[in-house]
Design an enzyme around this catalytic site. Sequence first.
Site, short mmCIF file in Angstrom:
data_model
loop_
_atom_site.label_atom_id
_atom_site.label_comp_id
_atom_site.label_asym_id
_atom_site.label_seq_id
_atom_site.Cartn_x
_atom_site.Cartn_y
_atom_site.Cartn_z
N ASP A 708 0.87 -1.18 0.00
CA ASP A 708 0.00 0.00 0.00
C ASP A 708 0.91 1.24 0.00
OD1 ASP A 708 -2.10 1.75 0.07
OD2 ASP A 708 -3.16 0.75 1.71
N TRP A 709 0.33 2.37 -0.23
CA TRP A 709 1.10 3.60 -0.46
C TRP A 709 1.88 4.03 0.78
CZ3 TRP A 709 -0.58 1.42 -4.26
CH2 TRP A 709 -0.61 1.97 -5.53
#
Length: 789
Positions: A708-709
């Site tokens: 995920d970011w």
Amino acid sequence: MKGEALAELKPLCRKAAADSAVLLRNYNDFLPLKEGEKTAIFGRAGYEYTKCGTGSGGNVNVRKSASVAEGFKENGVNTVDAELEKLYLDWIKEHPYDNGKEGQFASEPRIQEELRLSEEDITKAAKRNDKALIFIARRAGEEKEVLDAPGSFRLTSEEKRLIGLVTKDFMHVGIVFNTSHIMDMSWTDDAWCHGRIDALLCGWTGGTEGGLGLADVILGKVTPSGHLADTVSMRLSDNPADRNFGDAKENFYEEDIYVGYRYFETFNPKAVLYPFGFGLSYTDFALDGLKVEDKNGIRVSGTVKNTGNYPGAQVVQVYFSAPKGKLGRPDRELIGFKKTAVLAPGEEEKVCICFSENDMAAYDDSGATGNKSCYVLESGEYRFFAGFDVRSARVVPLSGRKKKYELTETKVVKTCEEAMAPTERFIRLKATENGPVYENVPLSATDLGKRIEERLPKPLKKGKKCTFRDVVEGNAKVEDLVSNLADHELMSLVRGEGTDTPYVTPGTASAFGGLTPELREAGIPIACCADGPSGIHMKKGLYATQIPSAVSLACTWDTDLVCELYKGIAKEMEEDDIDVLLGPGMNIHRHPLCGRNFEYFSEDPFLTGKMAAATVKTLYECKKEGVIKHFCVNSQETGRFNENNVVSERALREIYLKGFEIAVKEGGASAVMTSYNMVNGHHTSAYYDLTETILRKEWGFKGMVMTDWWARLNDVVKGGFEHNLKDVRSMVRAHNDIYMVVDPGTAGTNERGDNLETSLEEGTLTRAELEQCAIHILGFMLKLPVANR
Ligand code: BGC
């Protein structure tokens, strides 16, 4: 057209929104509104529809989303009280929708300001109208948990005042929830509601056409056919996860596999207000001729007949119960469902739901059955139930000579190896023949470090020199290409850049692939990823369709409809040069207060898996890809970047991983996004047993995994609360292929200063591991439109 919503998707979105609406109560045939019935609409949401939840799962630029009041007009119905409408619309002009602070992520409030009507206004409106509809809206989402407080899960005092006054003056009142999540519904029979709440309708957040779809249902143009994808309990505290939810540091999953209806139906049926799978219709249905056949698998069949006066569709749900045995099993588990077509009054449809005996297996993580780390079917009787919700589903008899579906011996269905088991002591709930007990959770006996070392990949032999194009054209293998990339090129490849990079469609979430001149020289293109689960997010000024959010889609129980919607989304991706959609989100609704529940489908892993499989399969058939996320156990937003979920291996496999497994095995998912949170002490972004032992080795996943970011990382062997953004070596070692995201232009320069280069030099990372990631990334890219763009 580029940067514009696809016109042909509109009617489908409207249908999906209508089909997702769940009618929970309909006394006195309050709905549908009858012809000419004058209706007073209260609440700004009736005139200004809330289309989505908060954060990346709701972030779609749209030109307009229509309201329910407009939906009445669209249907040629002019029965909305005009005076009240004017009051609201004038006030809304002065008090525009609060979308939060420009540029500040997730800053939209959970509730919008409401117009305070005078008692006199309400009394007068009651004189002019036959019925009242009160709209209640809420948002929650990423970085925005639902709060157990007024204005979020609970009503505000202003809302109570409004409902109190309206129910005092109107004989018949309907409540419509335009909310991204389930709200408290325990008040609807309180004295202050004057016994006049005739109807309750869950309208969710249904995207741009949601208001129109909801109006179609209210007016009877569409008969409601939505069914709950979650249990609605009487009190929040009845929820099995309640005492172990919401800690920002660590949460112990003591309820184990007893999530949602698995808990309520087994241990606490009285605490349920509306059971899982429940939803009323305007018409009536009979379900007859039910039988179970045991040939080439198990077949449950029967006939649904519309015995009422409206056309309508129905959802047949099949559950089973397994013997409690040594492992303990819930009283009901969903194993199949089928939505009928819209049946005219008197019309019938045969339904047949098939599954395999093995689908009923449970995972023995303790060795209680003598088969540790195996999926087993314990001996005893298995029973099947069919109906229109979990509570009312009735026993289906076995056809043929056998009276019972019984196993005389325990059967091992699949042998696995222990993976992801917890290391911290805690207890878990277990169902036995004599009621609930708690037992110690089996702890990990795996030496993870040894497992990783023993299974390190072998370095590639140098293959022929080639370009990405040679591989696309079948003249070389991905391995040839990878074997010729220099170490630093491999390192650049495992870094994605974002957000809003100059290389891809403006405003999208990331670019990956040929981000450096050297990689581009090898012909590697740059692929584009965009959010997300309810439509494409691009730069301001570029528009897309916002489809109903995942929880709404789950409530349709209609996988064909999901396929049709995603065909449209795939067309928009094509127009906007987007290769990869960052969705579907598919975490389990463990607790009603999780902010991101709207982005996820259900409390049930089977329904979740089927919905996600339909999504990724459709995107793939349209030559696009979806990313299933967030792998795994993202059950809350509180402490979301670092919070540790302590879960038994059994609950992981049967509940939290199950949907993903279905999406991979049945849906052919080729891309996975790991989550922010930790599971059993490991960040999922660097969890070898998750992304290698289970995902690839056991399930046979062949695609690419991304973080995920700006995901936090911790040591791939030790795990622990100490974390950082730089230990990308642990990510690579866990076979999580690509770090999302580094700043635009820095994939090659490593400005963030991750530890790939030093680890390679020190020998704590091998070139072969980087090669593995590169093979996964480039292998995945071969399937993307960008390979031929
Ligand atoms: C979210 C992801 C999303 C990503 C890119 C993260 O904050 O958790 O679901 O896909 O951002 O926007």
